[in-house]
Design a protein around this motif. Structure first.
Motif, short mmCIF file in Angstrom:
data_model
loop_
_atom_site.label_atom_id
_atom_site.label_comp_id
_atom_site.label_asym_id
_atom_site.label_seq_id
_atom_site.Cartn_x
_atom_site.Cartn_y
_atom_site.Cartn_z
N GLU A 29 6.20 0.75 60.30
CA GLU A 29 5.81 -0.58 60.81
C GLU A 29 6.91 -1.18 61.68
OE1 GLU A 29 2.97 -2.24 60.73
OE2 GLU A 29 1.87 -0.93 59.36
N ALA A 32 6.88 0.48 64.97
CA ALA A 32 5.81 -0.09 65.80
C ALA A 32 6.24 -1.41 66.43
CB ALA A 32 4.54 -0.27 64.97
N ASP A 33 7.13 -2.13 65.76
CA ASP A 33 7.65 -3.38 66.33
C ASP A 33 8.47 -3.13 67.59
OD1 ASP A 33 6.48 -4.80 64.25
OD2 ASP A 33 8.36 -5.01 63.12
N PHE A 37 1.92 -2.28 72.93
CA PHE A 37 0.59 -1.69 72.77
C PHE A 37 -0.40 -2.37 73.71
CE2 PHE A 37 2.81 -0.91 68.81
CZ PHE A 37 2.56 0.43 68.63
N THR A 56 -3.71 2.07 69.83
CA THR A 56 -3.46 0.72 69.32
C THR A 56 -2.29 0.82 68.36
OG1 THR A 56 -4.90 1.02 67.41
CG2 THR A 56 -5.93 0.15 69.44
N ARG A 57 -1.79 -0.30 67.94
CA ARG A 57 -0.72 -0.30 66.94
C ARG A 57 -1.17 0.43 65.68
NH1 ARG A 57 3.86 -3.80 65.48
NH2 ARG A 57 4.21 -3.46 63.26
N TYR A 60 -1.16 4.16 66.18
CA TYR A 60 0.23 4.65 66.20
C TYR A 60 0.78 4.75 64.79
CZ TYR A 60 5.28 4.58 66.64
OH TYR A 60 6.61 4.87 66.49
#
Length: 141
Positions: A29, A32-33, A37, A56-57, A60
């Motif tokens: 997570e 992903a930050d 996206f 998309t996030r 991913y």
């Protein structure tokens, strides 16, 4: 050609140090930050054709959980990165990496496009051969 300053080069090194640290601990997570996206993915499929997707996030995060599991800490990962600045806000980073899994060395060669955002660098495009198995080949317009 844009010539980055030492400070700009160090900012890319620092970004990857943060990314590598998060990857080592499987902090998907938080990885992903560090992205923008939808994220572009470029790879190839059997038969010699390219395959292009946008994630998309959520896509991913799901894919990285599957690929990284609990993290990369035990994989003996060594990376040599070469940033190529297109401008002060766009940098293509070529990575040559070696990973050791259960005594077997695997070499990877890939490219990331990082973009400067209001919050700092973020990755937006990943390019690596061999991920597209099961994806349809890309067709023109």
């Amino acid at each position: 050609m844009y010539q980055p300053s030492d400070e700009e080069l160090k900012s890319i090194e620092a970004w990857f140090a943060e990314y590598d640290g998060l990857a080592a601990h499987g902090a998907i997570e938080k990885l992903a930050d560090l992205a923008v996206f939808p994220m572009n993915l470029v790879t190839d499929v059997p038969g010699g054709y390219a395959a292009v997707r946008q994630w998309t996030r959520e896509e991913y995060v799901e894919a990285m959980k599957e690929a990284m599991g609990g993290g990369t800490a035990g994989l003996g990962l060594e990376s040599k990165r070469t940033p190529r600045f297109l401008s002060e806000n766009l940098v293509v980073v070529e990575t040559e990496a070696t990973m050791t899994i259960e005594g077997q060395r695997q070499e990877m060669h890939y490219v990331d496009l990082l973009v400067r955002t209001e919050d700092g660098w973020a990755f937006q495009t990943m390019v690596q051969g061999g991920w597209g198995y099961g994806w349809p080949a890309t067709k023109r317009g």
